[in-house]
Write a protein that holds these residues in place. Structure first.
Motif, mmCIF file in Angstrom:
data_model
loop_
_atom_site.group_PDB
_atom_site.id
_atom_site.type_symbol
_atom_site.label_atom_id
_atom_site.label_comp_id
_atom_site.label_asym_id
_atom_site.label_seq_id
_atom_site.Cartn_x
_atom_site.Cartn_y
_atom_site.Cartn_z
ATOM 1 N N HIS A 226 0.809 -1.220 0.000
ATOM 2 C CA HIS A 226 0.000 0.000 0.000
ATOM 3 C C HIS A 226 0.846 1.276 0.000
ATOM 4 C CE1 HIS A 226 -3.064 -2.961 1.188
ATOM 5 N NE2 HIS A 226 -3.848 -2.172 0.489
ATOM 6 N N ALA A 227 2.143 1.122 -0.209
ATOM 7 C CA ALA A 227 3.021 2.295 -0.232
ATOM 8 C C ALA A 227 2.807 3.081 -1.523
ATOM 9 C CB ALA A 227 4.479 1.858 -0.136
ATOM 10 N N GLU A 228 3.020 4.364 -1.439
ATOM 11 C CA GLU A 228 2.891 5.247 -2.598
ATOM 12 C C GLU A 228 3.919 4.859 -3.664
ATOM 13 O OE1 GLU A 228 1.635 9.115 -4.300
ATOM 14 O OE2 GLU A 228 1.171 8.547 -2.265
ATOM 15 N N GLY A 229 3.453 4.644 -4.867
ATOM 16 C CA GLY A 229 4.346 4.365 -5.979
ATOM 17 C C GLY A 229 4.784 2.917 -6.107
ATOM 18 N N TYR A 230 4.271 2.031 -5.267
ATOM 19 C CA TYR A 230 4.633 0.616 -5.396
ATOM 20 C C TYR A 230 3.876 0.042 -6.583
ATOM 21 C CZ TYR A 230 5.526 -4.228 -4.233
ATOM 22 O OH TYR A 230 5.928 -5.533 -4.280
ATOM 23 N N THR A 231 4.605 -0.475 -7.553
ATOM 24 C CA THR A 231 3.975 -0.940 -8.794
ATOM 25 C C THR A 231 4.100 -2.454 -8.950
ATOM 26 O OG1 THR A 231 6.000 -0.657 -10.077
ATOM 27 C CG2 THR A 231 4.516 1.230 -9.952
ATOM 28 N N ALA A 232 3.329 -2.967 -9.885
ATOM 29 C CA ALA A 232 3.357 -4.401 -10.169
ATOM 30 C C ALA A 232 4.721 -4.824 -10.692
ATOM 31 C CB ALA A 232 2.257 -4.748 -11.170
ATOM 32 N N GLY A 233 5.456 -3.925 -11.318
ATOM 33 C CA GLY A 233 6.781 -4.256 -11.837
ATOM 34 C C GLY A 233 7.724 -4.708 -10.733
ATOM 35 N N LEU A 234 7.671 -4.052 -9.586
ATOM 36 C CA LEU A 234 8.502 -4.461 -8.451
ATOM 37 C C LEU A 234 8.111 -5.852 -7.971
ATOM 38 C CD1 LEU A 234 8.575 -1.089 -6.503
ATOM 39 C CD2 LEU A 234 10.424 -2.110 -7.812
ATOM 40 N N GLU A 235 6.821 -6.104 -7.989
ATOM 41 C CA GLU A 235 6.309 -7.417 -7.590
ATOM 42 C C GLU A 235 6.818 -8.504 -8.545
ATOM 43 O OE1 GLU A 235 3.551 -9.171 -4.760
ATOM 44 O OE2 GLU A 235 4.320 -7.158 -4.896
ATOM 45 N N TYR A 236 6.764 -8.221 -9.836
ATOM 46 C CA TYR A 236 7.230 -9.183 -10.841
ATOM 47 C C TYR A 236 8.729 -9.435 -10.687
ATOM 48 C CZ TYR A 236 2.809 -8.249 -13.264
ATOM 49 O OH TYR A 236 1.497 -8.106 -13.581
ATOM 50 N N GLN A 237 9.485 -8.378 -10.454
ATOM 51 C CA GLN A 237 10.932 -8.539 -10.302
ATOM 52 C C GLN A 237 11.259 -9.390 -9.079
ATOM 53 O OE1 GLN A 237 12.577 -4.624 -10.215
ATOM 54 N NE2 GLN A 237 12.094 -4.202 -12.358
ATOM 55 N N ALA A 238 10.568 -9.129 -7.970
ATOM 56 C CA ALA A 238 10.809 -9.912 -6.754
ATOM 57 C C ALA A 238 10.438 -11.378 -6.985
ATOM 58 C CB ALA A 238 10.017 -9.332 -5.589
ATOM 59 N N ALA A 239 9.319 -11.620 -7.669
ATOM 60 C CA ALA A 239 8.898 -12.995 -7.947
ATOM 61 C C ALA A 239 9.918 -13.700 -8.850
ATOM 62 C CB ALA A 239 7.526 -13.007 -8.594
ATOM 63 N N ALA A 240 10.479 -12.977 -9.800
ATOM 64 C CA ALA A 240 11.489 -13.570 -10.686
ATOM 65 C C ALA A 240 12.755 -13.935 -9.906
ATOM 66 C CB ALA A 240 11.835 -12.605 -11.817
ATOM 67 N N ILE A 241 13.164 -13.090 -8.952
ATOM 68 C CA ILE A 241 14.327 -13.389 -8.131
ATOM 69 C C ILE A 241 14.070 -14.607 -7.258
ATOM 70 C CG2 ILE A 241 15.778 -12.520 -6.242
ATOM 71 C CD1 ILE A 241 15.400 -9.704 -7.514
ATOM 72 N N VAL A 242 12.859 -14.687 -6.682
ATOM 73 C CA VAL A 242 12.501 -15.854 -5.873
ATOM 74 C C VAL A 242 12.568 -17.120 -6.725
ATOM 75 C CG1 VAL A 242 10.599 -16.996 -4.650
ATOM 76 C CG2 VAL A 242 11.091 -14.594 -4.202
ATOM 77 N N ALA A 243 12.017 -17.063 -7.934
ATOM 78 C CA ALA A 243 12.029 -18.232 -8.821
ATOM 79 C C ALA A 243 13.465 -18.639 -9.161
ATOM 80 C CB ALA A 243 11.239 -17.936 -10.092
ATOM 81 N N ASP A 244 14.320 -17.656 -9.433
ATOM 82 C CA ASP A 244 15.717 -17.959 -9.736
ATOM 83 C C ASP A 244 16.412 -18.628 -8.552
ATOM 84 O OD1 ASP A 244 15.457 -16.913 -12.246
ATOM 85 O OD2 ASP A 244 16.389 -14.983 -11.761
ATOM 86 N N ARG A 245 16.149 -18.137 -7.353
ATOM 87 C CA ARG A 245 16.783 -18.723 -6.161
ATOM 88 C C ARG A 245 16.275 -20.139 -5.906
ATOM 89 N NH1 ARG A 245 17.231 -13.855 -1.686
ATOM 90 N NH2 ARG A 245 18.718 -12.589 -2.883
ATOM 91 N N LEU A 246 14.991 -20.365 -6.163
ATOM 92 C CA LEU A 246 14.450 -21.711 -5.978
ATOM 93 C C LEU A 246 15.042 -22.673 -6.998
ATOM 94 C CD1 LEU A 246 10.690 -20.960 -5.243
ATOM 95 C CD2 LEU A 246 12.404 -21.813 -3.646
ATOM 96 N N ASN A 247 15.241 -22.200 -8.224
ATOM 97 C CA ASN A 247 15.847 -23.054 -9.250
ATOM 98 C C ASN A 247 17.295 -23.384 -8.928
ATOM 99 O OD1 ASN A 247 13.527 -23.221 -10.787
ATOM 100 N ND2 ASN A 247 14.033 -21.439 -12.011
ATOM 101 N N GLU A 248 17.991 -22.436 -8.292
ATOM 102 C CA GLU A 248 19.374 -22.673 -7.905
ATOM 103 C C GLU A 248 19.465 -23.635 -6.724
ATOM 104 O OE1 GLU A 248 21.041 -18.871 -7.078
ATOM 105 O OE2 GLU A 248 20.966 -18.223 -9.166
ATOM 106 N N GLY A 249 18.389 -23.728 -5.952
ATOM 107 C CA GLY A 249 18.385 -24.644 -4.806
ATOM 108 C C GLY A 249 18.680 -23.883 -3.558
#
Length: 153
Positions: free
Chosen positions: A130-153
């Motif tokens: 709910h922060a001002e200026g928080y966009t879906a792009g930040l959410e997508y980037q964080a999800a992509a980093i999580v996916a990369d870390r899970l793939n790395e183990g």
């Protein structure tokens, strides 16, 4: 009656990847807090937290809590509310250990000492979304980093 299949265009992997990237990045400037989905997610997180405390948490709720904890930790690491990183990482660790308890006795469990950290992580998630200026792009980037870390183990 003909047994021919309907025509379906075939795309290469690269074309499909380009379409997915375009779809994600086309929405990346959307403000997350304007959508009712942000509020609904936090309500579900609180409900799953209550289920965890009651010992009735299912696999779906566990997976959603894990995903939310992973995303919050990534966002804190990247400079959004960095003061909450230690608390959120502690909550993430407790949630991850709950699966070990599930393997041994069939229910997800965390000790009472973990409740404060998990509640703080949910409040942090709510504040970030709910922060001002928080966009879906930040959410997508964080999800992509999580996916990369899970793939790395």
């Amino acid at each position: 009656m003909s047994k021919r299949k309907a025509y379906r265009p075939k795309y290469s992997r690269q074309q499909m990847a380009d379409k997915v990237q375009f779809a994600l990045m086309g929405r990346s400037n959307e403000i997350v807090s304007d959508a009712s989905g942000a509020t609904e997610l936090v309500i579900f997180l609180w409900q799953y937290f209550a289920d965890l405390k009651d010992g009735t948490l299912g696999h779906k709720g566990y997976n959603i809590l894990c995903a939310a904890a992973n995303i919050v930790v990534i966002l804190c690491e990247r400079g959004i509310m960095p003061e909450m990183l230690e608390t959120c990482a502690e909550a993430q660790a407790h949630i991850n250990r709950a699966k070990d308890y599930w393997k041994s006795d069939g229910r997800f469990y965390v000790p009472e000492s973990a409740y404060a950290a998990i509640a703080a992580f949910i409040e942090t998630r709510d504040t970030i979304m709910h922060a001002e200026g928080y966009t879906a792009g930040l959410e997508y980037q964080a999800a992509a980093i999580v996916a990369d870390r899970l793939n790395e183990g």
